[in-house]
Design a protein around this motif. Structure first.
Motif, short mmCIF file in Angstrom:
data_model
loop_
_atom_site.label_atom_id
_atom_site.label_comp_id
_atom_site.label_asym_id
_atom_site.label_seq_id
_atom_site.Cartn_x
_atom_site.Cartn_y
_atom_site.Cartn_z
N THR A 1 0.86 -1.17 0.00
CA THR A 1 0.00 0.00 0.00
C THR A 1 0.90 1.22 0.00
OG1 THR A 1 -1.81 1.14 1.15
CG2 THR A 1 -0.16 0.08 2.51
N ALA B 1 -4.60 -2.12 6.27
CA ALA B 1 -4.07 -3.40 5.77
C ALA B 1 -3.46 -4.21 6.90
CB ALA B 1 -3.03 -3.14 4.67
N ASP C 1 -3.98 3.77 4.81
CA ASP C 1 -4.28 2.49 4.15
C ASP C 1 -3.42 1.38 4.73
OD1 ASP C 1 -6.13 3.77 2.55
OD2 ASP C 1 -4.78 3.95 0.82
#
Length: 261
Positions: free
Chosen positions: A39, A48, A44
């Motif tokens: 990512t 994740a 993000d």
């Protein structure tokens, strides 16, 4: 005929905002057999991390949304998963900030893939340094060979004692279980990262002895080459915060030692 057991692939989460670097590192690590999720944003990356089960996290320092230092701090609030920081400049402030945030190690970009893989393998060796298997129950249902945490006079002694087991060392209120790989301070468990645990065990197995930084880099970080001793100093700082500042003494010009009392 029993089936051959294939080891599960190691899961790596790479958070890097530069698309070229991200893709090249991903492909290189996959050639070494790693499963790599990627990512390019700090927020993000946090999602994740929470969504997947990763064995190692590789975080760039400069990230949009949430920088790598902040991301590392957020991860450390939830997990002891090994963290490797990547810094484009190798700037001392970046390195120090990353290690203070809880990272285990760092590499400087442009990344030398064999060095990166060596660092990942070292982190994995530390991360698999877990508790010994639980003892089997006796026929009458009792579990044997589990050392009790010391209480009373033994718990207040500043000298290391065997207590109820030769694998149980006591330094005042600090108890180090060498067999179970557990640490307690005043009866409460102390959560340590794998690197912090390895560092404490190195001291506990050599009480009162001065351990120099190069030896610690070799024994704890598994460095077979000249490494940056700042990782030792910053890990000692983090360990002191968890077990007490007075437990590890600095011997200027030489290294550190665990205080006997």
């Amino acid at each position: 005929m029993s089936a051959i057991r294939v080891p599960e692939p190691v899961g790596v989460l790479l958070v890097e905002d530069d698309a070229v670097i991200r893709r090249s590192v991903q492909l290189a690590l996959e050639r070494y057999g790693y499963e790599v999720d990627v990512t390019g944003d700090g927020l993000d990356g946090l999602e994740a991390f929470r969504a997947g089960a990763h064995d190692v996290l590789i975080l760039d320092v400069m990230l949009p949304g949430l920088d790598g230092i902040g991301l590392c701090r957020r991860i450390r609030e939830e997990s002891l998963t090994p963290v490797l920081m990547m810094s484009a400049r190798g700037d001392a402030l970046d390195v120090v900030a990353g290690l203070e945030a809880g990272a285990d190690d760092y590499v400087v970009k442009p990344v030398d893939i064999p060095v990166l893989v060596a660092r990942i393998r070292s982190l994995l060796r530390r991360a698999t340094f877990h508790r010994a298997p639980a003892p089997e129950p006796a026929p009458d249902g009792r579990v044997t060979d589990v050392p009790d945490l010391p209480t009373g006079p033994a718990a207040s002694s500043e000298s290391p004692t065997a207590a109820s087991s030769p694998d149980l060392l006591v330094f005042g209120g600090l108890t180090v279980d060498l067999r179970g790989l557990e640490v307690h301070l005043d009866g409460r468990p102390v959560p340590l990262t794998p690197t912090e645990l390895r560092l404490l065990l190195a001291f506990a197995e050599n009480p009162g002895a001065v351990l120099d930084r190069r030896r610690l880099l070799r024994d704890v970080w598994d460095y077979g080459w000249e490494g940056d001793t700042r990782v030792v100093d910053l890990c000692v700082v983090r360990l002191r915060k968890k077990i007490g500042a007075g437990r590890i003494e600095t011997v200027r010009g030489f290294g550190y030692k665990l205080v006997r009392g």
